[in-house]
Design a protein around this motif. Structure first.
Motif, PDB file in Angstrom:
ATOM      1  N   GLY A  19      19.821 -22.642   2.594  1.00  0.00           N
ATOM      2  CA  GLY A  19      19.441 -24.042   2.703  1.00  0.00           C
ATOM      3  C   GLY A  19      20.561 -25.027   2.455  1.00  0.00           C
ATOM      4  N   PHE A  20      21.791 -24.683   2.890  1.00  0.00           N
ATOM      5  CA  PHE A  20      22.896 -25.640   2.796  1.00  0.00           C
ATOM      6  C   PHE A  20      22.570 -26.847   3.672  1.00  0.00           C
ATOM      7  CE2 PHE A  20      24.850 -22.201   0.805  1.00  0.00           C
ATOM      8  CZ  PHE A  20      26.126 -22.512   0.353  1.00  0.00           C
ATOM      9  N   LEU A  21      22.846 -28.032   3.144  1.00  0.00           N
ATOM     10  CA  LEU A  21      22.529 -29.253   3.879  1.00  0.00           C
ATOM     11  C   LEU A  21      23.457 -29.427   5.075  1.00  0.00           C
ATOM     12  CD1 LEU A  21      21.969 -31.675   0.870  1.00  0.00           C
ATOM     13  CD2 LEU A  21      20.209 -30.673   2.345  1.00  0.00           C
ATOM     14  N   GLN A  22      22.896 -30.035   6.103  1.00  0.00           N
ATOM     15  CA  GLN A  22      23.671 -30.298   7.318  1.00  0.00           C
ATOM     16  C   GLN A  22      24.453 -31.604   7.215  1.00  0.00           C
ATOM     17  OE1 GLN A  22      21.835 -31.487  11.373  1.00  0.00           O
ATOM     18  NE2 GLN A  22      21.988 -29.251  11.452  1.00  0.00           N
ATOM     19  N   SER A  23      23.807 -32.614   6.641  1.00  0.00           N
ATOM     20  CA  SER A  23      24.489 -33.909   6.472  1.00  0.00           C
ATOM     21  C   SER A  23      23.839 -34.659   5.318  1.00  0.00           C
ATOM     22  CB  SER A  23      24.410 -34.740   7.754  1.00  0.00           C
ATOM     23  OG  SER A  23      23.062 -35.061   8.067  1.00  0.00           O
ATOM     24  N   TRP A  24      24.568 -35.685   4.819  1.00  0.00           N
ATOM     25  CA  TRP A  24      24.080 -36.448   3.678  1.00  0.00           C
ATOM     26  C   TRP A  24      24.770 -37.807   3.646  1.00  0.00           C
ATOM     27  CZ3 TRP A  24      26.421 -31.753   3.686  1.00  0.00           C
ATOM     28  CH2 TRP A  24      27.765 -31.708   3.304  1.00  0.00           C
ATOM     29  N   ASP A  25      24.125 -38.717   2.978  1.00  0.00           N
ATOM     30  CA  ASP A  25      24.644 -40.077   2.855  1.00  0.00           C
ATOM     31  C   ASP A  25      25.943 -40.079   2.049  1.00  0.00           C
ATOM     32  OD1 ASP A  25      23.528 -43.089   3.175  1.00  0.00           O
ATOM     33  OD2 ASP A  25      24.637 -42.899   1.278  1.00  0.00           O
ATOM     34  N   ALA A  26      26.774 -41.080   2.325  1.00  0.00           N
ATOM     35  CA  ALA A  26      28.075 -41.187   1.650  1.00  0.00           C
ATOM     36  C   ALA A  26      27.938 -41.418   0.150  1.00  0.00           C
ATOM     37  CB  ALA A  26      28.892 -42.314   2.284  1.00  0.00           C
ATOM     38  N   LYS A  27      26.756 -41.826  -0.302  1.00  0.00           N
ATOM     39  CA  LYS A  27      26.568 -42.043  -1.743  1.00  0.00           C
ATOM     40  C   LYS A  27      26.548 -40.725  -2.528  1.00  0.00           C
ATOM     41  CE  LYS A  27      24.061 -46.428  -1.350  1.00  0.00           C
ATOM     42  NZ  LYS A  27      24.020 -46.523   0.129  1.00  0.00           N
ATOM     43  N   TYR A  28      26.359 -39.614  -1.830  1.00  0.00           N
ATOM     44  CA  TYR A  28      26.380 -38.303  -2.485  1.00  0.00           C
ATOM     45  C   TYR A  28      27.816 -37.793  -2.584  1.00  0.00           C
ATOM     46  CZ  TYR A  28      21.316 -37.870  -1.612  1.00  0.00           C
ATOM     47  OH  TYR A  28      19.963 -38.053  -1.582  1.00  0.00           O
ATOM     48  N   THR A  29      28.058 -36.964  -3.573  1.00  0.00           N
ATOM     49  CA  THR A  29      29.329 -36.267  -3.725  1.00  0.00           C
ATOM     50  C   THR A  29      29.093 -34.778  -3.509  1.00  0.00           C
ATOM     51  OG1 THR A  29      30.166 -37.876  -5.316  1.00  0.00           O
ATOM     52  CG2 THR A  29      31.209 -35.701  -5.301  1.00  0.00           C
ATOM     53  N   ALA A  30      29.963 -34.164  -2.717  1.00  0.00           N
ATOM     54  CA  ALA A  30      29.901 -32.717  -2.475  1.00  0.00           C
ATOM     55  C   ALA A  30      31.193 -32.108  -3.001  1.00  0.00           C
ATOM     56  CB  ALA A  30      29.733 -32.425  -0.987  1.00  0.00           C
ATOM     57  N   PRO A  31      31.166 -31.459  -4.168  1.00  0.00           N
ATOM     58  CA  PRO A  31      32.425 -31.054  -4.804  1.00  0.00           C
ATOM     59  C   PRO A  31      32.956 -29.679  -4.378  1.00  0.00           C
ATOM     60  CG  PRO A  31      30.607 -30.702  -6.309  1.00  0.00           C
ATOM     61  CD  PRO A  31      30.019 -31.312  -5.073  1.00  0.00           C
ATOM     62  N   THR A  32      32.192 -28.921  -3.565  1.00  0.00           N
ATOM     63  CA  THR A  32      32.662 -27.577  -3.206  1.00  0.00           C
ATOM     64  C   THR A  32      32.521 -27.329  -1.711  1.00  0.00           C
ATOM     65  OG1 THR A  32      30.479 -26.552  -3.537  1.00  0.00           O
ATOM     66  CG2 THR A  32      31.961 -26.648  -5.452  1.00  0.00           C
ATOM     67  N   GLU A  33      33.260 -26.323  -1.252  1.00  0.00           N
ATOM     68  CA  GLU A  33      33.141 -25.876   0.148  1.00  0.00           C
ATOM     69  C   GLU A  33      33.262 -24.362   0.183  1.00  0.00           C
ATOM     70  OE1 GLU A  33      33.993 -24.181   3.754  1.00  0.00           O
ATOM     71  OE2 GLU A  33      35.721 -24.453   2.399  1.00  0.00           O
ATOM     72  N   MET A  34      32.472 -23.731   1.046  1.00  0.00           N
ATOM     73  CA  MET A  34      32.533 -22.287   1.232  1.00  0.00           C
ATOM     74  C   MET A  34      32.000 -21.972   2.623  1.00  0.00           C
ATOM     75  SD  MET A  34      29.417 -21.419  -1.426  1.00  0.00           S
ATOM     76  CE  MET A  34      30.169 -22.462  -2.670  1.00  0.00           C
ATOM     77  N   THR A  53      33.054 -15.671   7.036  1.00  0.00           N
ATOM     78  CA  THR A  53      34.216 -15.398   7.883  1.00  0.00           C
ATOM     79  C   THR A  53      34.011 -15.949   9.287  1.00  0.00           C
ATOM     80  OG1 THR A  53      34.619 -13.377   6.615  1.00  0.00           O
ATOM     81  CG2 THR A  53      35.698 -13.575   8.761  1.00  0.00           C
ATOM     82  N   GLN A  54      34.970 -16.715   9.747  1.00  0.00           N
ATOM     83  CA  GLN A  54      34.996 -17.303  11.097  1.00  0.00           C
ATOM     84  C   GLN A  54      33.848 -18.287  11.335  1.00  0.00           C
ATOM     85  OE1 GLN A  54      35.170 -13.999  13.853  1.00  0.00           O
ATOM     86  NE2 GLN A  54      37.348 -13.668  13.475  1.00  0.00           N
ATOM     87  N   MET A  55      33.215 -18.755  10.270  1.00  0.00           N
ATOM     88  CA  MET A  55      32.144 -19.735  10.402  1.00  0.00           C
ATOM     89  C   MET A  55      32.665 -21.122  10.018  1.00  0.00           C
ATOM     90  SD  MET A  55      29.436 -18.074  11.441  1.00  0.00           S
ATOM     91  CE  MET A  55      30.449 -16.930  12.379  1.00  0.00           C
ATOM     92  N   ASP A  56      31.877 -22.129  10.348  1.00  0.00           N
ATOM     93  CA  ASP A  56      32.263 -23.503  10.044  1.00  0.00           C
ATOM     94  C   ASP A  56      32.197 -23.765   8.544  1.00  0.00           C
ATOM     95  OD1 ASP A  56      32.564 -24.007  12.748  1.00  0.00           O
ATOM     96  OD2 ASP A  56      30.479 -24.653  12.980  1.00  0.00           O
ATOM     97  N   PRO A  57      33.037 -24.669   8.025  1.00  0.00           N
ATOM     98  CA  PRO A  57      33.002 -25.021   6.602  1.00  0.00           C
ATOM     99  C   PRO A  57      31.626 -25.561   6.196  1.00  0.00           C
ATOM    100  CG  PRO A  57      34.991 -25.866   7.627  1.00  0.00           C
ATOM    101  CD  PRO A  57      34.118 -25.376   8.741  1.00  0.00           C
ATOM    102  N   GLN A  58      31.193 -25.182   5.002  1.00  0.00           N
ATOM    103  CA  GLN A  58      29.905 -25.634   4.488  1.00  0.00           C
ATOM    104  C   GLN A  58      30.124 -26.324   3.141  1.00  0.00           C
ATOM    105  OE1 GLN A  58      27.039 -25.449   6.185  1.00  0.00           O
ATOM    106  NE2 GLN A  58      28.148 -24.439   7.863  1.00  0.00           N
ATOM    107  N   LYS A  59      29.888 -27.638   3.137  1.00  0.00           N
ATOM    108  CA  LYS A  59      30.019 -28.411   1.909  1.00  0.00           C
ATOM    109  C   LYS A  59      28.670 -28.776   1.301  1.00  0.00           C
ATOM    110  CE  LYS A  59      34.384 -30.506   3.451  1.00  0.00           C
ATOM    111  NZ  LYS A  59      35.105 -31.784   3.715  1.00  0.00           N
ATOM    112  N   GLY A  60      27.588 -28.390   1.989  1.00  0.00           N
ATOM    113  CA  GLY A  60      26.262 -28.822   1.554  1.00  0.00           C
ATOM    114  C   GLY A  60      25.579 -27.896   0.585  1.00  0.00           C
TER     115      GLY A  60
END
Length: 939
Positions: free
Chosen positions: A867-882, A885-892
Motif C-alpha cells: 500500500g505505498f502511496l502513489q502521490s501526496w500533497d506537498a504538505k506531507y514529508t516523505a523521508p525514505t525511498e526504496m 530491482t529495476q522498479m520505479d522509486p517508491q517514496k510513499g
C-alpha cells in the motif's frame, strides 16, 4: 462425485514405492484413505452421487491443474470436467498461500498456510476433485519469474511437479497461468511455466532418476493448456500488473521454446455455465460455492447468478495429434478415453484378450447408465456390482500375467481408479453410509419442539496411552439387503496403517432402512505421534519446507490418526466403506459439528508473543506462558523458564492446575535480564507433568465453520537486545483492522494499548490518547472509520497523533488531512532486502528519540511493505525511498504532516510482519512514530 478418499488411489502407489525403496514397510499399500468430512455435500449424496459416478466410470479421462496458490484455480472448469464430464481431476498447488492476508482470524505465516489448506480442501470438495500441495512457502507478493526462481529454485519446483505428474499420470495438464508477465505475480508465472515444462520432463527417464528408483515410471502427458489471459493489450504492449509496467507482447512456449507475439488464441471454450438438472445448478455456481469457503482472503463472497459462461484455454503442446489444431471441442479431443483403450498400453499383439474384458466392462457401465433412474438409483446396483467384480478380475489377471512392465503399471493405475469409483458409486446406489465418532451418540430423530438436543462439547483430542471408545453408525438407507462386516479400527502412526481394536466376529445382515450401531474400544499406543503438519521450516526466510515424512510429500495433510472401516457384501462382491473418526462439538449458530479426532500431548506449552525485543535500558519485562491441559481429568504440574546465563525470573517456578480436559492457564513471569547486549537471546518455557517435561505446544488454527488443525511451535521466546528509546507515559488507542499482532508487540515498550470499539470511534473523547494507531486494512474492516473520519482529523488538529498502517482501496478517498492518492491497492515493495535511502538524514522523525539509519532496515522478513502511496500533497514529508530491482522509486512508504497541533502519519511498511518476528529496526522506527507528538524538533 467427491472422491471417497483424501488421496488419489495413485498416491498409495507412491507411498508404497517410496518406503519400499527405503527398505521400510509400505504404510498405505492398498488402503483407501477416508474423507476428513463426516457429512458429504448434497452434491455427493443419493441420485446425484450415483449419476456422477456413472459419468466417471464410462471414461478414463484425467486432468491435472497446476497453480501457485489457493484461490488461483479455475474452479468452474474443474467442476464442469469432474462433476459434469466424469473426468478424474486433480489440483496441484505449489504453495499453501501462507504469505497472504487473513481477514478471518489471527493466523499468519505457516498458521495461515494451514488455514488456507483447510479452506482449499473444503473448496475443492465442491468441485469434486483431488487436492495436492507442493513444499514451497509463499514468501509474499513477487513481481518476477526470476525472483520466484531465486527463492525456490527452478529445478526443485520442476522436480516436485514432475513427481506429481508421474504419480497421477494425467492425460491433460492445465494451468490458470501461461508463465508470462500477464500472470500478475512471479509465483503465478512459475506455475504456468511448470505446467508446460512437465510435458517433456515427466516423459524423460533421465530427468530426476531418483523418482524412477523409487518405483515411479515416466509419463507422457498428451496435452498442455493454459487459460487465455485477461490481459490489457494496447499499442503500448501488455500490462504487467505486478510491476505496473507495459511490456512487449511475447508469450513463451516452454515446451518447444518458441515465442508468440500476440495473445494466445482460444483453442477450447469450456462451457462452465452449463446447467445440470441432476445437480440442480450451473457448474460455475457450484465452483462459486467452493470459492466461498476460502474466506481468509476476502471474508467470503456471494453466490453466482445462473448465466451462460465459457472458460477459454489455449493449447500449448500436444501428442494427441501430429499438428496443433486451431480449435477443439474439448480438452480430450483426439484422445481415446474409452475403457477398452486401457489395453492400448500393450503391444498390439497382446491387446486382444484384455480389450475383450474391457469391452465387457464398458458394456456393463453403459447398461448401468441406461437403467439409471434418478427416482430409484438402486436399480443400477446389480450392474455396478458386476462392474466391480469385472474390475477386480482384471486387476487379478494383470497381477498374474507377464506383461511389459510399463504397460502393466499404467493399466493397473487406471483400473485402480475405476475400482475405487465403482466402490464409491455402489455404496451411494445402495444408500450405505458409515459415521464414526467418540462420545455419546447424537440424537437421530426429533426430540420435542426444539428438535434433537446436541451433545455437550467433547474433547477433540486423545492422548497416547488413552482408552477411547468409538461409536460406529452404519446405515442402509436403500431398499436392498446387504451383509456388513465391522472391521477393527485403523490407526495411522506416520509410517503405517494397521488394525487396532476388536471388529465383529462375522458378517451381519443389514436390511434396507435399518442401521447398525457398534462401539469399539481401543487404547491409543504410547508411541502414537501427535497430529501435526508433516512440513516444517526453521525460519520465515526458508522458502522450501523440510518434509518430516517423505511418504507424505504432496499430501494436504497426513491422514488423521483413527479411521473406521466396514466391508459390505452384495451379490458376491465385497467392498470397503471407510470413515475418519470424528469428535462432536456444538458451536453457536452452527449446532453440532463433527471434527476429526487428533492425537495431542497431555500438556501443551506456548509462549506469546514468540519473538520481540528487550530494550537495552530495561530492568525487567513480562513473559506470558500459556499452559493447556489435554488430560481427561484434573492435572497439576510445574512451569519454569530456561533463561540466559545470569537472568532470573519471578517466580522461579510456578504451579499450574487444570480441572478438566481443555482447561488453559496463563502464567506470567517477570524476567530480570543481566547486562543486556545487542544480541539475540532465547528463553524456553518448560512444563513438568507426571514426571515428563513438555517444551512445545500448539494453537488451533482457523475459525468457526472451518475444520481446525493444530500448529506446533517450540515454547521459546526469541528476543534481541535493542538500543531503543520511546517517549515516556504514552497512552495509545488501537483500531484493529483485518488482524495483526502489532498491539501485543507494543508491550516490549511497556505500552498496553486500549482497543477502540465502533462506539469509541463515534462518541468517545479521543483526546484521552496521545496516539491512535490504525491497524492494517482498517478502513476495509471498520466502516465506522470512514463514517467518522472527521473525528480523527479533529483529534489530530487538537494535538493528537494518528498513525495509519497500510490500507487498501477503501482508503483512497482523501481520508488524510491533505490530499493523498493510493492508486487502487497501492504499490508493493516485495524485496525485503532492497536498498533503502534516507532522503534527509536530519529529518526530525528519523532522529528522535532514536537515530534511524539504513541499518534499521536490515533483517526484515518477506517484504518491505504494502500500500505505498502513489502521490501526496506537498504538505506531507516523505523521508525514505526504496524499490524493488529495476522498479520505479517508491517514496510513499512513510509520509507525515503537521495538521493543526498534531501529526498525521501514513506508513506502508509491513510492521505487521516485522514486529511479531522481533525485527529490531521495526521497533526503533515505531518508537519514533509513537513519540512524534512529543518531538520538539518537529515544526
Amino acid at each position: 462425485m467427491r472422491p471417497n478418499a483424501l488421496l488419489h488411489p495413485a498416491l498409495s502407489l507412491l507411498l508404497t514405492a517410496t518406503l519400499v525403496a527405503q527398505s521400510a514397510p509400505p504404510p498405505l499399500a492398498g488402503t483407501a484413505l477416508p474423507p476428513a468430512s463426516a457429512m458429504p455435500l448434497p452434491y455427493d449424496r443419493g441420485s446425484a452421487a450415483v449419476w456422477q459416478g456413472l459419468q466417471k466410470l464410462r471414461t478414463r479421462a484425467s486432468l491435472l491443474t497446476v497453480n501457485a496458490h489457493p484461490d488461483d484455480e479455475d474452479g468452474a472448469m474443474m467442476a464442469y470436467e469432474a462433476r459434469g464430464k466424469g473426468v478424474d481431476a486433480s489440483l496441484f498447488v505449489l504453495t499453501r498461500g501462507e504469505g497472504g492476508q487473513n481477514v478471518m482470524s489471527g493466523d499468519y505465516w505457516d498458521q495461515l498456510g494451514l488455514v488456507r489448506t483447510q479452506e482449499l480442501l473444503a473448496s475443492t470438495g465442491y468441485e469434486g476433485i483431488h487436492l495436492y500441495f507442493g513444499r514451497f512457502a509463499d514468501y509474499g507478493f513477487s513481481k518476477t519469474l526470476e525472483e520466484a526462481h531465486k527463492q525456490w529454485g527452478h529445478e526443485t519446483v520442476l522436480r516436485d511437479a514432475v513427481r506429481i505428474v508421474r504419480i497421477l499420470r494425467p492425460m491433460v495438464v492445465t494451468s490458470s497461468f501461461n508463465g508470462n508477465f500477464a500472470d500478475g505475480h512471479g509465483q503465478h508465472q512459475v506455475s504456468g511455466e511448470m505446467a508446460q515444462e512437465v510435458f517433456n520432463a515427466a516423459a524423460d527417464p533421465n530427468m530426476f532418476p531418483e523418482q524412477i528408483k523409487e518405483g515411479l515410471l515416466p509419463w507422457k502427458v498428451q496435452k498442455v493448456y493454459a487459460r487465455v489471459p485477461f490481459a490489457r493489450v494496447t499499442e503500448k504492449g501488455i500490462f504487467d500488473y505486478a510491476t505496473t509496467r507495459w511490456e512487449p507482447v511475447v508469450f513463451h512456449n516452454y515446451v518447444n521454446t518458441t515465442d508468440i507475439k500476440t495473445l494466445p488464441s482460444v483453442t477450447v471454450q469450456v462451457p462452465v455455465g452449463d446447467y445440470s438438472y441432476v445437480l440442480a445448478n450451473n457448474y460455475s455456481a457450484i465452483a462459486r460455492e467452493g470459492l466461498a469457503q476460502q474466506r481468509s482472503q476476502n471474508g467470503g463472497i456471494g453466490p453466482a447468478l445462473p448465466a451462460p459462461q465459457n472458460s477459454a484455454y489455449h493449447l500449448w503442446a500436444t501428442r494427441a495429434t501430429t499438428s496443433m489444431p486451431e480449435k477443439e471441442s474439448d480438452f480430450f479431443e483426439g484422445i481415446d478415453t474409452t475403457l477398452p483403450a486401457i489395453a492400448d498400453y500393450l503391444p498390439a499383439a497382446e491387446r486382444n484378450p484384455w480389450q475383450q474384458q474391457l469391452i465387457r466392462l464398458a458394456t456393463t457401465v453403459a447398461d448401468a447408465g441406461t437403467h439409471f433412474d434418478p427416482a430409484d438409483p438402486g436399480k443400477v446396483v446389480p450392474m455396478l456390482a458386476k462392474g466391480l467384480e469385472q474390475t477386480n478380475k482384471l486387476l487379478a489377471d494383470l497381477d498374474a500375467a507377464k506383461l511389459p512392465e510399463e504397460a502393466a503399471y499404467n493399466m493397473k493405475h487406471e483400473l485402480r481408479v475405476k475400482q475405487q469409483q465403482f466402490q464409491t458409486t455402489l455404496a451411494a446406489a445402495l444408500g450405505i453410509s458409515l459415521t464414526a465418532f467418540t462420545g455419546r451418540p447424537p440424537a437421530t430423530g426429533p426430540a420435542g419442539p426444539g428438535g434433537p438436543a446436541g451433545p455437550s462439547d467433547l474433547s477433540q483430542t486423545a492422548l497416547p496411552g488413552q482408552t477411547v471408545q468409538v461409536n460406529l453408525h452404519v446405515a442402509n438407507m436403500g431398499s436392498q439387503e446387504v451383509a456388513v462386516h465391522v472391521a477393527p479400527l485403523n490407526i495411522y502412526d506416520g509410517k503405517t496403517v494397521r488394525e487396532i481394536g476388536e471388529g465383529a466376529a462375522e458378517l451381519e445382515k443389514l436390511a434396507g432402512g435399518k442401521v447398525i450401531d457398534r462401539p469399539i474400544s481401543i487404547q491409543v499406543p504410547e508411541t502414537e505421534p501427535y497430529t501435526k503438519p508433516y512440513f516444517t521450516r526453521s525460519s520465515l526466510e526458508q522458502t522450501v519446507y523440510d518434509v518430516q515424512n517423505p511418504a507424505a510429500l504432496a499430501m494436504p495433510i497426513e491422514p488423521y490418526p483413527l479411521s473406521a472401516v466396514i466391508h459390505v457384501q452384495y451379490d458376491g462382491v465385497t467392498f470397503p466403506v471407510a470413515a475418519t473418526v470424528q469428535t462432536q462439538h456444538r458451536y453457536l449458530g452452527y449446532g453440532t459439528v463433527y471434527e476429526p479426532l487428533l492425537i495431542a500431548p497431555a500438556i501443551s506449552v506456548t509462549v506469546s508473543p514468540h519473538a520481540g525485543i528487550v530494550p537495552m535500558a530495561a530492568t525487567s519485562f513480562t513473559l506470558n506462558v500459556n499452559v493447556r491441559s489435554n488430560v481427561k481429568g484434573p492435572a497439576k504440574g510445574e512451569l519454569m523458564l530456561n533463561l540466559p546465563a545470569g537472568w532470573t525470573s519471578s517466580p522461579a517456578k510456578a504451579s499450574f492446575s487444570a480441572m478438566r480436559d481443555g482447561d488453559e492457564q496463563s502464567i506470567s513471569f517477570q524476567v530480570t535480564p543481566k547486562s543486556v547486549e545487542t544480541k539475540a537471546y532465547t528463553l524456553t518455557a518448560v512444563a513438568t507433568y507426571n514426571g515428563k517435561q513438555y517444551t512445545d505446544g500448539y494453537v488451533t488454527t482457523g475459525y468457526t465453520g472451518l475444520r481446525p488443525y493444530p500448529s506446533y511451535r517450540d515454547a521459546a521466546y526469541r528476543t534481541t537486545g535493542t538500543d531503543v528509546k520511546i517517549a515516556p507515559g504514552l497512552k495509545v488507542g488501537y483500531v484493529t483492522g483485518t488482524g495483526d499482532e502489532v498491539p501485543q508487540t507494543l508491550a516490549d515498550f511497556g505500552i498496553h494499548p486500549t482497543f477502540l470499539s465502533p462506539q469509541d470511534i463515534a462518541k468517545t473523547d479521543l483526546s484521552a490518547y496521545d496516539v491512535i494507531l490504525l491497524g492494517i486494512r482498517s478502513y476495509a474492516a471498520r466502516p465506522e472509520l470512514r463514517t467518522f473520519n472527521n473525528r480523527l482529523l479533529d483529534y489530530v488538529q487538537q494535538g493528537g497523533v494518528v498513525i495509519s498502517q497500510y490500507q487498501t482501496n477503501e482508503y483512497d478517498h482523501n481520508f488524510g488531512p491533505y490530499p493523498i492518492t493510493l492508486g487502487g491497492e497501492g504499490e508493493r515493495v516485495v524485496e525485503e532486502d532492497c536498498k533503502v535511502t534516507i532522503l534527509d538524514d536530519k529529518d526530525p522523525v528519523l532522529n528522535w528519540p532514536n537515530k534511524i539509519t539504513t541499518a534499521d532496515f536490515d533483517g526484515w522478513v518477506e517484504e518491505r511493505g504494502h500500500g505505498f502511496l502513489q502521490s501526496w500533497d506537498a504538505k506531507y514529508t516523505a523521508p525514505t525511498e526504496m524499490h524493488d530491482t529495476q522498479m520505479d522509486p517508491q517514496k510513499g512508504g512513510l509520509i507525515y504532516a503537521r495538521y493543526g497541533k498534531g501529526v498525521y502519519v501514513y506508513m506502508a511498511y509491513a510492521f505487521f510482519r516485522q514486529m511479531p518476528d522481533g525485527v529490531p529496526g521495526s521497533f526503533r522506527i515505531m518508537a519514533n512514530l509513537l513519540s512524534v507528538g512529543k518531538n520538539k524538533s518537529l515544526k
